[in-house]
Scaffold this active site. Structure first.
Site, PDB file in Angstrom:
ATOM      1  CG  ASP A 132      -2.094  -0.921   1.184  1.00  0.00           C
ATOM      2  OD1 ASP A 132      -2.254  -1.615   0.042  1.00  0.00           O
ATOM      3  OD2 ASP A 132      -2.575  -1.253   2.205  1.00  0.00           O
TER       4      ASP A 132
ATOM      5  CG  ASP B 194      33.092  19.955  46.110  1.00  0.00           C
ATOM      6  OD1 ASP B 194      34.446  19.662  46.155  1.00  0.00           O
ATOM      7  OD2 ASP B 194      32.471  20.793  45.669  1.00  0.00           O
TER       8      ASP B 194
ATOM      9  NE  ARG C 137      29.370  25.671  43.510  1.00  0.00           N
ATOM     10  CZ  ARG C 137      29.697  24.163  43.800  1.00  0.00           C
ATOM     11  NH1 ARG C 137      30.464  23.691  43.020  1.00  0.00           N
ATOM     12  NH2 ARG C 137      29.169  23.796  45.084  1.00  0.00           N
TER      13      ARG C 137
ATOM     14  CD1 TRP D 116      31.696  15.120  34.608  1.00  0.00           C
ATOM     15  CD2 TRP D 116      33.181  13.630  34.132  1.00  0.00           C
ATOM     16  NE1 TRP D 116      32.426  15.489  33.606  1.00  0.00           N
ATOM     17  CE2 TRP D 116      33.435  14.552  33.482  1.00  0.00           C
ATOM     18  CE3 TRP D 116      34.168  12.473  34.007  1.00  0.00           C
ATOM     19  CZ2 TRP D 116      34.665  14.589  32.330  1.00  0.00           C
ATOM     20  CZ3 TRP D 116      34.997  12.315  33.201  1.00  0.00           C
ATOM     21  CH2 TRP D 116      35.181  13.407  32.519  1.00  0.00           C
ATOM     22  CG  ASP D 117      28.883  18.513  40.366  1.00  0.00           C
ATOM     23  OD1 ASP D 117      28.033  18.830  39.410  1.00  0.00           O
ATOM     24  OD2 ASP D 117      28.679  18.537  41.479  1.00  0.00           O
TER      25      ASP D 117
ATOM     26  CB  CYS E  70      26.317  15.348  38.904  1.00  0.00           C
ATOM     27  SG  CYS E  70      25.887  16.778  40.177  1.00  0.00           S
TER      28      CYS E  70
ATOM     29  CG  ASP F   1      22.157  20.175  43.724  1.00  0.00           C
ATOM     30  OD1 ASP F   1      22.394  19.003  43.870  1.00  0.00           O
ATOM     31  OD2 ASP F   1      22.716  21.058  43.525  1.00  0.00           O
TER      32      ASP F   1
HETATM   33  C1  DGJ Z   1      26.475  20.060  42.926  1.00  0.00           C
HETATM   34  C2  DGJ Z   1      25.852  18.682  43.094  1.00  0.00           C
HETATM   35  O1  DGJ Z   1      24.857  18.511  42.375  1.00  0.00           O
HETATM   36  C3  DGJ Z   1      25.778  18.403  44.376  1.00  0.00           C
HETATM   37  O2  DGJ Z   1      25.359  17.188  44.659  1.00  0.00           O
HETATM   38  C4  DGJ Z   1      27.281  18.296  45.011  1.00  0.00           C
HETATM   39  O3  DGJ Z   1      27.969  17.301  44.496  1.00  0.00           O
HETATM   40  C5  DGJ Z   1      27.944  19.687  44.813  1.00  0.00           C
HETATM   41  N1  DGJ Z   1      27.757  20.316  43.353  1.00  0.00           N
HETATM   42  C6  DGJ Z   1      29.468  19.551  45.352  1.00  0.00           C
HETATM   43  O4  DGJ Z   1      30.072  20.951  44.920  1.00  0.00           O
END
Ligand code: DGJ
Length: 695
Positions: free
Chosen positions: A42, A336, A412, A446-447, A493, A515
């Site tokens: 079709d 951290d 920051r 890993w932020d 993260c 957070d």
């Molecule tokens: C931001 C993250 O979302 C938190 O969970 C924490 O790891 C802080 N950074 C640490 O600086």
């Protein structure tokens, strides 16, 4: 299930659907059909008549990938400038390749050396299709790409769709938004260099679907950098979605012989919003998430951030680890504060060497203590960043993104490393590889705590290419580390949930959702998260956060966090023995039902906004058992009884369970159609009900 090639028509056969494309000799790839399977004879190539007529007839095509040029005036999928300044692409169809369940449609410009290949992959067990596109310079002279969407998707029919995305912010990520798109365009984007907290790189489209019925179309872009999702409905009633890398300040220059394969798009069609969530959940687990942990249950972890912030030491962390083990945790993550001169967030980022004051003998003793408690050990990094107050920055100020005559923003108190530089990539890889090789670390958080800005990248011949190369470098570093350390889990993260996209989910095993760990807020965020992503990738902590003076009961907090990858993050030193015992009881229960939550099918049973009650059921794949989570989000006492229809069970099986003071022994059919009654519920009412097949 595969690709049926009947050139010029190609049928992508998924479990329940056909996605049919056709290539005309004028270089247009048409989306001919997308929906439930029909007899393949079709399907026909459309006849649009005179494509060049003066009302822009090309705009009516259901094109799979529209280049800029000719008499096409809508948002295009790709725009390029050739070496002689020509800014038009004019394609012709060259041919196709198939390989099992993969299809490639190849087009080339009629004059210039640009080849565009559209890729499609189908999966036997799913209605998901993965698309991508490769753009290649097959000749001499640079081709500058100025806009590269990964896919153009024309939705079926002409009535308007409701388009879903997110409207979030830090602390309220994954908050859903939905709008009727009856004309014009909706644009969801990130310009931050990360996918971010606000909009998400996807769209979900439907025409009034509910959880279990109505066609739902979705498309997710697998990209963690700046993105753009452009969904439009034109004067012909055609709704199209384009997803790709954001074109703001973007370019990608293809030199002779070079190719760019744009980020993939995961699209599909499902029955109901719940059906879409379950399809994406299974697709993620079975085909997308990094191998090794994709089919393994993720551990209950403890994270020290909220308890100790930067005040970390062997003794303090070991004391917490003892409590975490007693509470039933399987992995202990130190957040951290463990490196460089890190006393607060003003210094140390980039110096990924153990702080000698806090850990005079390195991390060995702490890790041994954690392991002795029967837990694995994990560690926090923020590899893409540097504090100006760090040895790394003092030695290599040129490693951070900057323009020579501009002051770089120090959000920051930190700067973003220019990861397009090979020496920066090498440094990050070497530091993490060294830590992973020296210590028994099984988990990396890993932020990434700030967006990109002042992105001078004069190291590059074409600096605007950094938008692609930065994120590409991130993926490559993580992949290299994973190759060297295959038994290490990676969490993505970014100031909470700033990088939770399907690109991240190809390289990281899970993400930090937000957070904000307030459980009532979390219910909304988790619902938004799980709409389009696998449940097991959603880290959810039980903490002591009390932003709104709610004093939410501990068991209630567990009820919410147990609906994802359960984690603990409170100051366990302050917990009473009874509270630790309650934690243990909850983690024990979680471990029992974890296969249902992390690998089962999620059914959302009530309308959270209307009913003010969250009721979510996770059903085993063989439907032999289920875990039903109920929690109110209302501050009121609800006296009106609520009927809870237990969708998702096997109609023919008999299930038994206790609920309030009643014992149930009923068929799946009855529980779905008649439901159970939830009588008066109050603020913080919560229940976890285990439903099992009667043997
Ligand atoms: C931001 C993250 O979302 C938190 O969970 C924490 O790891 C802080 N950074 C640490 O600086």
């Amino acid at each position: 299930m595969s690709v049926i090639a009947r050139e010029p028509i190609f049928i992508l056969e998924t479990k329940n659907t056909h996605y049919v494309v056709g290539a005309d000799p004028f270089g247009n790839a048409h989306r001919i059909y997308w929906g439930k399977k029909c007899p393949i004879d079709d399907y026909e190539m459309p006849d649009y008549g005179d494509a060049e007529s003066n009302h822009g007839k090309l705009d009516e095509f259901f094109e799979e990938y529209t280049p800029f040029g000719k008499t096409m005036y809508r948002e295009c999928a790709v725009k390029a400038t050739f070496a002689d300044g020509c800014r038009e692409i004019n394609l012709t169809y060259v041919g196709y390749e198939t390989d099992g369940n993969k299809l490639s449609l190849i087009f080339k410009d009629v004059y210039y050396p640009l080849q565009i290949t559209l890729h499609y992959t189908t999966y036997d067990d799913s209605d998901v299709i993965v698309r991508s596109v490769t753009l290649q310079n097959t000749g001499e002279g640079d081709i500058t790409l100025e806009k590269v969407y990964s896919a153009e998707i024309t939705l079926p029919g002409t009535d308007p769709y409701r388009i879903m995305n997110t409207y979030g912010i830090w602390g309220a990520e994954h908050t859903q938004t939905e709008a009727l798109l009856d004309g014009g365009a909706l644009v969801f984007e990130s310009r931050y260099g990360r996918s971010g907290h606000n909009h998400s790189p996807y769209f979900v489209a439907h025409r009034g679907a509910d959880e279990e019925s109505g066609s739902v179309y979705f498309a997710n872009l697998a990209w963690s950098g700046s993105f753009k999702v452009h969904v439009s409905r034109d004067i012909y009633g055609i709704t199209r979605g384009l997803l790709g890398i954001n074109d703001l300040d973007f370019e990608y220059v293809l030199e002779s012989g070079e190719a760019l394969t744009a980020p993939e798009v995961i699209l599909g069609m499902a029955e109901g919003l719940g059906g879409a969530s379950r399809m994406l959940n299974d697709f993620g687990v079975n085909h997308w998430l990094p191998k090794y942990f994709n089919d393994k249950p993720l551990p209950v972890l403890y994270n020290s951030w909220e308890a100790t912030d930067f005040r970390v030491s062997t003794d303090a962390q070991s004391a917490l680890a003892k409590k975490a083990a007693a509470a039933g945790c399987e992995l202990f993550v130190m957040d951290d504060g463990w490196f460089g001169e890190r006393k607060d967030d003003h210094a140390g980022l980039g110096d990924w060497f153990v702080n000698k004051e806090k850990f005079p003998n390195g991390l060995g003793e702490l890790i041994a203590n954690v392991n002795a408690e029967g837990m694995d050990f994990g560690l926090w990094f923020e590899p893409e960043m540097v504090n100006p107050d760090s040895d790394l920055y003092r030695a290599h100020p040129d490693w951070a993104y900057h323009y020579p005559h501009r002051k770089a923003n120090e959000m920051r108190w930190q700067l973003v490393l220019n990861m397009t530089k090979p020496e920066v990539q090498e440094y990050i890889f070497e530091r993490l590889d060294d830590m992973l090789s020296t210590y028994n670390i099984k988990y990396i958080k890993w932020d990434m705590n700030r967006p990109l800005s002042e992105t001078g990248a004069e190291n590059l011949k074409h600096p605007k290419m950094h938008w692609y190369l930065f994120t590409d470098a991130l993926y490559k570093i993580v992949d290299r580390l994973r190759e060297r350390h295959p038994d290490v889990q990676f969490e993505s993260c970014s100031s909470g949930g700033g990088r939770c996209d399907w690109g991240a989910l190809k390289h990281f095993d899970m993400v930090w959702t937000s957070d904000n760990t307030d459980s009532i807020d979390r219910i909304t965020m988790q619902k938004g998260y799980a709409l389009t992503r696998p449940v097991k990738t959603m880290r959810a902590w039980v903490t002591d956060v009390n932003w709104y003076n709610r004093n939410t009961p501990l068991a209630y907090r567990f009820n919410v966090a147990m609906r994802g990858a359960l984690s603990l993050g409170g100051d366990l030193n302050k917990y009473t023995d009874e509270e630790i015992a309650l934690c243990r009881q909850c983690t024990d229960l979680y471990k029992e039902i974890r296969p249902l939550v992390q690998f089962g099918d999620l059914y959302r049973l009530l309308d959270l906004d209307k009913d003010e009650i969250s009721a979510e059921m996770y059903v085993a794949k063989d439907k032999s058992e289920a875990a039903l989570f109920i929690a109110t989000v209302t501050p009121h006492c609800i006296k009106k009884p609520v009927a809870l229809y237990l969708n998702g069970l096997d109609d023919d099986k008999i299930y038994e369970f206790d609920f309030d003071s009643d014992h149930y022994e009923k068929s799946g059919a009855y529980l779905k159609n008649a439901g159970i009654r939830l009588e008066t519920v109050q603020q913080y009412y919560h229940k976890i009900i285990r439903i099992r097949e009667k043997k």
